[in-house]
Design a protein around this motif. Structure first.
Motif, mmCIF file in Angstrom:
data_model
loop_
_atom_site.group_PDB
_atom_site.id
_atom_site.type_symbol
_atom_site.label_atom_id
_atom_site.label_comp_id
_atom_site.label_asym_id
_atom_site.label_seq_id
_atom_site.Cartn_x
_atom_site.Cartn_y
_atom_site.Cartn_z
ATOM 1 N N UNK A 24 -22.776 -23.837 45.376
ATOM 2 C CA UNK A 24 -23.889 -23.229 46.095
ATOM 3 C C UNK A 24 -25.214 -23.774 45.560
ATOM 4 N N UNK A 25 -25.352 -23.803 44.253
ATOM 5 C CA UNK A 25 -26.572 -24.324 43.630
ATOM 6 C C UNK A 25 -26.794 -25.782 44.007
ATOM 7 N N UNK A 26 -25.733 -26.577 43.939
ATOM 8 C CA UNK A 26 -25.821 -27.999 44.294
ATOM 9 C C UNK A 26 -26.289 -28.160 45.748
ATOM 10 N N UNK A 27 -25.741 -27.339 46.634
ATOM 11 C CA UNK A 27 -26.069 -27.444 48.058
ATOM 12 C C UNK A 27 -27.514 -27.078 48.370
ATOM 13 N N UNK A 28 -28.125 -26.220 47.550
ATOM 14 C CA UNK A 28 -29.521 -25.866 47.807
ATOM 15 C C UNK A 28 -30.489 -26.613 46.884
ATOM 16 N N UNK A 29 -29.948 -27.515 46.082
ATOM 17 C CA UNK A 29 -30.794 -28.382 45.263
ATOM 18 C C UNK A 29 -31.368 -27.739 44.016
ATOM 19 N N UNK A 30 -30.584 -26.874 43.386
ATOM 20 C CA UNK A 30 -31.037 -26.266 42.137
ATOM 21 C C UNK A 30 -29.866 -26.227 41.156
ATOM 22 N N UNK A 31 -30.097 -25.656 39.992
ATOM 23 C CA UNK A 31 -29.045 -25.646 38.972
ATOM 24 C C UNK A 31 -28.203 -24.372 39.057
ATOM 25 N N UNK A 32 -26.973 -24.485 38.606
ATOM 26 C CA UNK A 32 -26.068 -23.334 38.570
ATOM 27 C C UNK A 32 -26.606 -22.224 37.663
ATOM 28 N N UNK A 33 -27.157 -22.555 36.479
ATOM 29 C CA UNK A 33 -27.707 -21.474 35.642
ATOM 30 C C UNK A 33 -28.853 -20.723 36.330
ATOM 31 N N UNK A 34 -29.674 -21.434 37.104
ATOM 32 C CA UNK A 34 -30.777 -20.773 37.801
ATOM 33 C C UNK A 34 -30.245 -19.827 38.883
ATOM 34 N N UNK A 35 -29.254 -20.262 39.629
ATOM 35 C CA UNK A 35 -28.646 -19.398 40.651
ATOM 36 C C UNK A 35 -28.040 -18.165 39.980
#
Length: 69
Positions: A24-35
Motif C-alpha cells: 500500500x505504501x509503495x503504491x502511494x509513493x511513501x514508506x511503510x513505516x510512515x503508513x
C-alpha cells in the motif's frame, strides 16, 4: 472526536484487498513505516483543527468508505 478506528479499518481493507501495508505504501509513493505511523495515529489522518471545530460545534466526525466501481 474521530469515531472510526482507522487502524482496524485500514487493516481490514488490506486483508479484503489482499494487499500488505508495505505494498500500500509503495503504491502511494511513501514508506511503510510512515503508513504504519499514520494508521496508529488516527488524529493525523484527519486534520486535527477540523476535528476540534466539529467537536466545539457538538459533533463527532465519522469517516465512511465507499468502494469505487
Amino acid at each position: 472526536m474521530l469515531k472510526n478506528n482507522v487502524e482496524v479499518d485500514v487493516k481490514v481493507k488490506c486483508i479484503e484487498e489482499n494487499v500488505t501495508q508495505a505494498k500500500l505504501a509503495e503504491n502511494i509513493g511513501t514508506s511503510a513505516p510512515y503508513v504504519s505511523w499514520l494508521i496508529r495515529n488516527n488524529d493525523r489522518i484527519v486534520n486535527k483543527t477540523f476535528l476540534q471545530l466539529m467537536e466545539w460545534l457538538g459533533y463527532d466526525a465519522e469517516l465512511t468508505d465507499i468502494k469505487r466501481e
